[in-house]
Design an enzyme around this catalytic site. Structure first.
Site, PDB file in Angstrom:
ATOM      1  N   GLU A 193      -6.549   8.604  -8.132  1.00 36.95           N
ATOM      2  CA  GLU A 193      -5.509   8.108  -9.052  1.00 36.95           C
ATOM      3  C   GLU A 193      -5.495   6.594  -8.866  1.00 36.95           C
ATOM      4  O   GLU A 193      -4.968   6.090  -7.878  1.00 36.95           O
ATOM      5  CB  GLU A 193      -4.147   8.731  -8.699  1.00 36.95           C
ATOM      6  CG  GLU A 193      -4.097  10.247  -8.797  1.00 36.95           C
ATOM      7  CD  GLU A 193      -4.125  10.757 -10.238  1.00 36.95           C
ATOM      8  OE1 GLU A 193      -3.851   9.961 -11.149  1.00 36.95           O
ATOM      9  OE2 GLU A 193      -4.425  11.951 -10.433  1.00 36.95           O
TER      10      GLU A 193
ATOM     11  N   CYS B 216       1.340   1.538 -11.606  1.00 32.89           N
ATOM     12  CA  CYS B 216      -0.016   1.722 -12.138  1.00 32.89           C
ATOM     13  C   CYS B 216       0.032   1.839 -13.654  1.00 32.89           C
ATOM     14  O   CYS B 216      -0.937   1.534 -14.336  1.00 32.89           O
ATOM     15  CB  CYS B 216      -0.674   2.946 -11.513  1.00 32.89           C
ATOM     16  SG  CYS B 216       0.344   4.411 -11.615  1.00 32.89           S
TER      17      CYS B 216
HETATM   18  P1  NAD Z   1      -5.267   0.137  -1.839  1.00 31.25           P
HETATM   19  O1  NAD Z   1      -6.473   0.697  -2.479  1.00 31.25           O
HETATM   20  O2  NAD Z   1      -5.385  -1.227  -1.249  1.00 31.25           O
HETATM   21  O3  NAD Z   1      -4.739   1.064  -0.656  1.00 31.25           O
HETATM   22  C1  NAD Z   1      -4.349   2.398  -0.876  1.00 31.25           C
HETATM   23  C2  NAD Z   1      -4.441   3.165   0.421  1.00 31.25           C
HETATM   24  O4  NAD Z   1      -5.811   3.272   0.811  1.00 31.25           O
HETATM   25  C3  NAD Z   1      -3.714   2.536   1.586  1.00 31.25           C
HETATM   26  O5  NAD Z   1      -3.070   3.549   2.318  1.00 31.25           O
HETATM   27  C4  NAD Z   1      -4.833   1.912   2.397  1.00 31.25           C
HETATM   28  O6  NAD Z   1      -4.554   1.784   3.777  1.00 31.25           O
HETATM   29  C5  NAD Z   1      -5.947   2.921   2.185  1.00 31.25           C
HETATM   30  N1  NAD Z   1      -7.316   2.396   2.375  1.00 31.25           N
HETATM   31  C6  NAD Z   1      -7.770   1.136   2.158  1.00 31.25           C
HETATM   32  N2  NAD Z   1      -9.098   1.086   2.374  1.00 31.25           N
HETATM   33  C7  NAD Z   1      -9.498   2.334   2.737  1.00 31.25           C
HETATM   34  C8  NAD Z   1     -10.762   2.915   3.075  1.00 31.25           C
HETATM   35  N3  NAD Z   1     -11.887   2.189   3.065  1.00 31.25           N
HETATM   36  N4  NAD Z   1     -10.800   4.216   3.380  1.00 31.25           N
HETATM   37  C9  NAD Z   1      -9.665   4.978   3.371  1.00 31.25           C
HETATM   38  N5  NAD Z   1      -8.446   4.484   3.062  1.00 31.25           N
HETATM   39  C10 NAD Z   1      -8.357   3.169   2.738  1.00 31.25           C
HETATM   40  O7  NAD Z   1      -4.135   0.191  -2.946  1.00 31.25           O
HETATM   41  P2  NAD Z   1      -2.658  -0.379  -2.862  1.00 31.25           P
HETATM   42  O8  NAD Z   1      -2.734  -1.881  -2.928  1.00 31.25           O
HETATM   43  O9  NAD Z   1      -1.925   0.258  -1.742  1.00 31.25           O
HETATM   44  O10 NAD Z   1      -2.018   0.179  -4.220  1.00 31.25           O
HETATM   45  C11 NAD Z   1      -2.077  -0.507  -5.429  1.00 31.25           C
HETATM   46  C12 NAD Z   1      -3.089   0.118  -6.348  1.00 31.25           C
HETATM   47  O11 NAD Z   1      -2.805   1.509  -6.503  1.00 31.25           O
HETATM   48  C13 NAD Z   1      -3.037  -0.449  -7.750  1.00 31.25           C
HETATM   49  O12 NAD Z   1      -4.351  -0.622  -8.225  1.00 31.25           O
HETATM   50  C14 NAD Z   1      -2.341   0.634  -8.541  1.00 31.25           C
HETATM   51  O13 NAD Z   1      -2.631   0.630  -9.915  1.00 31.25           O
HETATM   52  C15 NAD Z   1      -2.838   1.865  -7.876  1.00 31.25           C
HETATM   53  N6  NAD Z   1      -1.945   2.980  -8.127  1.00 31.25           N
HETATM   54  C16 NAD Z   1      -2.374   4.023  -8.907  1.00 31.25           C
HETATM   55  C17 NAD Z   1      -1.511   5.074  -9.219  1.00 31.25           C
HETATM   56  C18 NAD Z   1      -1.932   6.244 -10.074  1.00 31.25           C
HETATM   57  O14 NAD Z   1      -1.245   7.254 -10.055  1.00 31.25           O
HETATM   58  N7  NAD Z   1      -3.010   6.155 -10.833  1.00 31.25           N
HETATM   59  C19 NAD Z   1      -0.224   5.048  -8.718  1.00 31.25           C
HETATM   60  C20 NAD Z   1       0.172   3.974  -7.950  1.00 31.25           C
HETATM   61  C21 NAD Z   1      -0.689   2.951  -7.644  1.00 31.25           C
END
Ligand code: NAD
Length: 523
Positions: free
Chosen positions: A233, A267
């Protein structure tokens, strides 16, 4: 030992320190989850749902404390913590309490007449241990919903909350403990990227990830090493299309909420607004006036993540350098905090970063369009496809446009709220993600499906089994032409013969007396 610091972004105060889990602890958690799986997966569904009900009641009983904790960790105003995190979480729990037994029951499907006498069904079985990795923007809702969906389906869960809002990870851990879930069925693994990587390399049976496109790609690549299924997502760049016949005041209020709720860190934020030329000037004027009336700390909270605020500033700078005009806002509001003024921009074009990349902040770029076709083309001109909205009082036109949008979800005359309808499957297309949750899909996505066809086994053999005979070949030629060929391709005498042949072949193969010539098949 590494600690994460929770800062309240609306005040700049340090609120808590939370210890990160090491890779060894993650592996130990996986071992415990695997041990807990057999008992949990065999726990009757109504007992599993009873834990969920307790969780819902706890959330509601402690609504003020939960909202306050979310606000402390994210900087969002408390009304948004209740309205967009606690309420929809309780709602989807309630939804699955009522419907999970139907969604997870074996489903009878039809059986074609060539398998006459058989019956067929699909079973939904838990996968094992599911990893849920969450972001910081809706740290409660976007964590609990996939966790509870996986649990209802009979899986154990390893949950990795965001390191940006670790306090909410602690809150979720406490809520599940207080709801009395059996030991190790849900384990919270606090930490940052390395902890997330450790969770992925512990080889869960499914990974449910919500976050950025960049991380989604990394997780999918790591999961591919072990063929672990992933649901992603990801981000969005959601367009809003406003036709001249829309209720303009309603569209203005919708644009404001869609762009500025949660400080634009949604998002499905409205990130691009296309307004039909005859009402463009009026729309811009009204949006700017209404934006300037929004009250800091009442209607809009602070941003959550310092790096995100830097990205917002970079998008504004890039747009202004390329000729955009800031109609209002465009700057941080209070030193030492992450408050950023809701910002409206005009004079934007597709060469600007804010029209191509996800901004994830309180920016509202507005541009005009001339025709319906042009609006659809511009809205689809994005590598994202999460949500979109179409505004018109002509619902035939609005639905026609919605159908042409390449988007996982569309709202008509509203924004964002479709995600809160638990009956609707939710997910993105293009770079916005892979997979769907909510609705029946929200449980099926955490299940292995087993397709079963049952033969009573009373006949000695089946018509398609050996030996192959000329009669069998003729029968299948005729049957194939009859069922799937052009209508006239089977002459009537052949049709008559078919039934005779099928019957004779069947009788012969089942050891019944049959007087016919045994020939070899043509080679
Ligand atoms: P992010 O990708 O930086 O981090 C998300 C999670 O992934 C965190 O818990 C982080 O610690 C973990 N993570 C980071 N690198 C990783 C790796 N290599 N392996 C495993 N886990 C890892 O995202 P964010 O900044 O926390 O969130 C913002 C983003 O999320 C925006 O792009 C937003 O659009 C998206 N988002 C999407 C939805 C949806 O339902 N489509 C909902 C909310 C947010």
């Amino acid at each position: 030992m590494t600690y994460m610091v929770q800062i309240n972004p609306a005040t700049g105060e340090k609120v808590a320190e939370i210890k990160e889990k090491s890779q060894t602890e993650v592996l130990a958690a996986m071992t415990r989850a695997r041990a807990a799986f057999p008992a949990w997966s065999q726990t009757p569904l109504d007992r599993r749902l009873a834990f969920l009900r307790r969780l819902r009641e706890l959330l509601v009983d402690q609504i003020d404390e939960v909202a306050a904790t979310i606000a402390q960790a994210t900087g969002k105003v408390q009304v948004e913590a209740v309205m967009t995190e606690i309420f929809p979480t309780a709602d989807i729990i309630h939804y699955y309490e009522k419907r999970a037994s139907d969604f997870l029951a074996p489903k009878r499907v039809k059986t074609p007449f060539v398998f006459w006498g058989n019956h067929s069904y699909v079973e939904y079985k838990p996968m094992g241990v599911v990893a849920v990795i969450s972001p910081w923007n809706y740290p409660l809702y976007l964590s609990i919903v996939p966790i509870l969906s996986a649990l209802v389906a009979g899986n154990c869960v390893l949950f990795k909350p965001s390191e940006v809002t670790p306090l909410v990870g602690v809150l979720i851990e406490k809520l599940f403990a207080d709801a009395g879930f059996p030991a190790d069925v849900v384990q919270v693994l606090h930490g940052g990227r390395e902890t997330g990587q450790a969770v992925v390399s512990a080889k869960p049976d499914k990974i449910f990830f919500t976050g950025s496109v960049a991380t989604g790609k990394k997780i999918m690549a790591a999961a591919a090493e072990h063929l672990i299924p992933v649901e992603l997502e990801l981000g969005g760049k959601d367009p809003m299309i406003v036709f001249a016949d829309a209720d303009l005041d309603r569209a203005v209020r919708g644009a404001l909420w869609g762009a500025f709720t949660n400080a634009g860190q949604v998002c499905m934020s409205v990130e691009r607004v296309y307004v039909e030329a005859p009402v463009y000037d009026e729309f811009v004027r009204k949006v700017v006036a209404a934006t300037q009336e929004l009250r800091q700390g009442v209607e809009f909270g602070s941003m959550t993540y310092p790096l995100q605020m830097q990205l917002v500033q970079a998008h504004i700078q890039d747009a202004v350098e390329k000729g955009a005009r800031v109609e209002c806002g465009g700057h941080a509001l209070q030193e030492g905090t992450l408050y950023f003024a809701p910002t409206v921009l005009t004079g934007v074009n597709s060469s600007m970063r804010l029209m191509q990349e996800e901004t994830f902040g309180p920016l509202l770029p507005i541009l005009p369009f001339a025709t319906e076709e042009q609006a659809v083309k511009q809205a689809n001109d994005s590598e994202y496809g999460l949500n979109a909205s179409v505004w018109s009082q002509d619902l035939v036109k609005a639905k026609r446009v919605a159908t042409q949008l390449i988007s996982g979800n569309v709202c008509i005359n509203d924004v964002i709220t479709n995600v809160a309808n638990p009956h609707l499957p939710f997910g993105g297309v293009k770079h916005s993600g892979i997979g769907r949750y909510h609705g029946p899909e929200g449980l099926h996505t955490f299940c292995h499906q087993t397709s079963i066809m049952v033969n009573k086994g009373t006949k000695p053999r089946e018509i398609n089994w050996y030996p192959y005979t000329p009669e069998l070949q003729d029968a299948f030629h005729t049957l194939t032409r009859l069922l799937f060929g052009k209508k006239r391709s089977v002459p009537f005498p052949a049709l008559k013969n078919l039934f005779k042949q099928m019957l004779r072949t069947y009788r012969k193969q089942n050891g019944q007396p049959w007087q016919g010539e045994q020939k070899n098949l043509p080679m």
